[in-house]
Design an enzyme around this catalytic site. Structure first.
Site, PDB file in Angstrom:
ATOM      1  N   HIS A   1      55.711  33.458  54.965  1.00  0.00           N
ATOM      2  CA  HIS A   1      55.588  34.307  53.770  1.00  0.00           C
ATOM      3  C   HIS A   1      56.837  34.207  52.888  1.00  0.00           C
ATOM      4  O   HIS A   1      56.755  34.325  51.660  1.00  0.00           O
ATOM      5  CB  HIS A   1      55.331  35.755  54.221  1.00  0.00           C
ATOM      6  CG  HIS A   1      54.953  36.690  53.101  1.00  0.00           C
ATOM      7  ND1 HIS A   1      53.890  36.457  52.251  1.00  0.00           N
ATOM      8  CD2 HIS A   1      55.497  37.864  52.677  1.00  0.00           C
ATOM      9  CE1 HIS A   1      53.801  37.454  51.365  1.00  0.00           C
ATOM     10  NE2 HIS A   1      54.770  38.308  51.613  1.00  0.00           N
TER      11      HIS A   1
ATOM     12  N   TYR B   1      42.685  41.885  54.409  1.00  0.00           N
ATOM     13  CA  TYR B   1      43.343  41.689  55.706  1.00  0.00           C
ATOM     14  C   TYR B   1      44.224  42.856  56.114  1.00  0.00           C
ATOM     15  O   TYR B   1      44.665  42.936  57.268  1.00  0.00           O
ATOM     16  CB  TYR B   1      44.136  40.368  55.743  1.00  0.00           C
ATOM     17  CG  TYR B   1      45.306  40.284  54.787  1.00  0.00           C
ATOM     18  CD1 TYR B   1      46.469  41.032  54.972  1.00  0.00           C
ATOM     19  CD2 TYR B   1      45.264  39.429  53.702  1.00  0.00           C
ATOM     20  CE1 TYR B   1      47.534  40.953  54.099  1.00  0.00           C
ATOM     21  CE2 TYR B   1      46.330  39.321  52.824  1.00  0.00           C
ATOM     22  CZ  TYR B   1      47.460  40.093  53.024  1.00  0.00           C
ATOM     23  OH  TYR B   1      48.502  40.006  52.155  1.00  0.00           O
ATOM     24  N   GLU B   2      44.498  43.785  55.178  1.00  0.00           N
ATOM     25  CA  GLU B   2      45.232  44.999  55.549  1.00  0.00           C
ATOM     26  C   GLU B   2      44.294  46.014  56.197  1.00  0.00           C
ATOM     27  O   GLU B   2      44.717  47.120  56.544  1.00  0.00           O
ATOM     28  CB  GLU B   2      45.877  45.622  54.296  1.00  0.00           C
ATOM     29  CG  GLU B   2      46.936  44.728  53.660  1.00  0.00           C
ATOM     30  CD  GLU B   2      47.433  45.275  52.333  1.00  0.00           C
ATOM     31  OE1 GLU B   2      48.068  46.343  52.344  1.00  0.00           O
ATOM     32  OE2 GLU B   2      47.170  44.640  51.296  1.00  0.00           O
TER      33      GLU B   2
ATOM     34  N   SER C   1      51.542  37.810  45.164  1.00  0.00           N
ATOM     35  CA  SER C   1      52.760  37.712  45.983  1.00  0.00           C
ATOM     36  C   SER C   1      53.871  36.970  45.253  1.00  0.00           C
ATOM     37  O   SER C   1      53.680  35.849  44.802  1.00  0.00           O
ATOM     38  CB  SER C   1      52.472  36.928  47.265  1.00  0.00           C
ATOM     39  OG  SER C   1      51.768  37.710  48.168  1.00  0.00           O
TER      40      SER C   1
END
Ligand code: HPA
Length: 249
Positions: free
Chosen positions: A227, A71-72, A16
């Site tokens: 995020h 987690y997707e 990320s």
């Protein structure tokens, strides 16, 4: 240049906010995951979803810009498909990066931690389905760690070393969970990397892992987590690790 003719020895997985890393590469080719059979797509903002082939310093690498996560709703096999694909291209050394919360009060957000071990707390594994009793006593190569530490010291870059706890997510942890993780010996917490590292080791690859410590894990500091903060800190720190890799590779 067609990517099929390239034989990268190193693979990189960019976490990320770390996708901008490829700006430091001399890029030869870019292949969207959608063009490769069997590769799932990421639905997470900040994860582009393509392989970028190029050079870091004098070394040819393939970088996975964006990854998919458990987690997707993906399986452990799907999460690690990219690692198997890179291995099929001839990649023998894999650098896994991620964004993580720091649960070690001595490791400040904005700095990097090199993984010296992990806790797989996802309750799954890409090796599920057989008697795959692989040795996991040195997931993150001691030789590579020594090399990266030396280069970071030469560049004056702070590079902590510690244990990464990989959780399912997608919610961030509660303060009680973070206290539990600290008791278990974790220095950083995130939602990726451990399954890819397990898969890569099972395929005989050498692995290095780096956590960009984007925030204090829950409860270590007043305030809440988001995020956007993770992406922003990742972007600012990407250049530091890029400089280390450029020199170490
Ligand atoms: N927890 C889990 N995953 C994360 C965090 C965190 O605090 N920060 C970035 N990824």
């Amino acid at each position: 240049m067609s990517w099929q003719s390239l034989r990268p020895e190193w693979g990189l997985v960019l976490g990320s906010g770390l996708g901008s890393f490829v700006e430091r590469m001399e890029i030869f080719a870019s292949v969207p995951y959608s063009e490769i059979a069997g590769l799932p797509q990421s639905s997470v903002p900040g994860h582009a979803g393509r392989f970028v082939f190029g050079k870091i310093g004098t070394t040819t690498v393939v970088a996975a810009q964006g990854r998919v996560h458990l987690y997707e709703g993906k399986s452990a096999a799907e999460v690690t498909a990219g690692v198997r694909w890179m291995q099929s291209l001839g990649v023998q050394r894999l650098v896994l990066t991620n964004a993580a919360g720091t649960c070690n009060p001595a490791f400040s957000p904005g700095s990097w931690m090199m993984l010296n071990d992990h806790l797989n707390l996802t309750h799954t594994t890409p090796l599920l389905g057989g008697a795959n009793f692989f040795d996991m006593s040195e997931v993150y190569s001691k030789t590579l760690r020594a090399r990266f530490s030396k280069v970071a010291a030469e560049l004056g870059t702070t590079l902590h070393e510690g244990v990464y706890a990989g959780l399912l997510g997608p919610q961030y942890e509660t303060p009680a969970e973070v206290r539990m993780l600290r008791t278990l010996g974790a220095d950083a917490v995130g939602m990726s990397t451990v399954l890819e590292a397990i898969q890569a080791r099972a395929l005989g690859m050498e692995v290095a892992g780096f956590s960009c410590l984007t925030n204090w894990a829950a409860g270590l500091h007043p305030g809440t987590l988001g995020h956007a903060e993770v992406l922003e800190t990742g972007k600012a720190a990407a250049a530091q690790l890029a400089a280390v890799l450029e020199r170490a590779l």
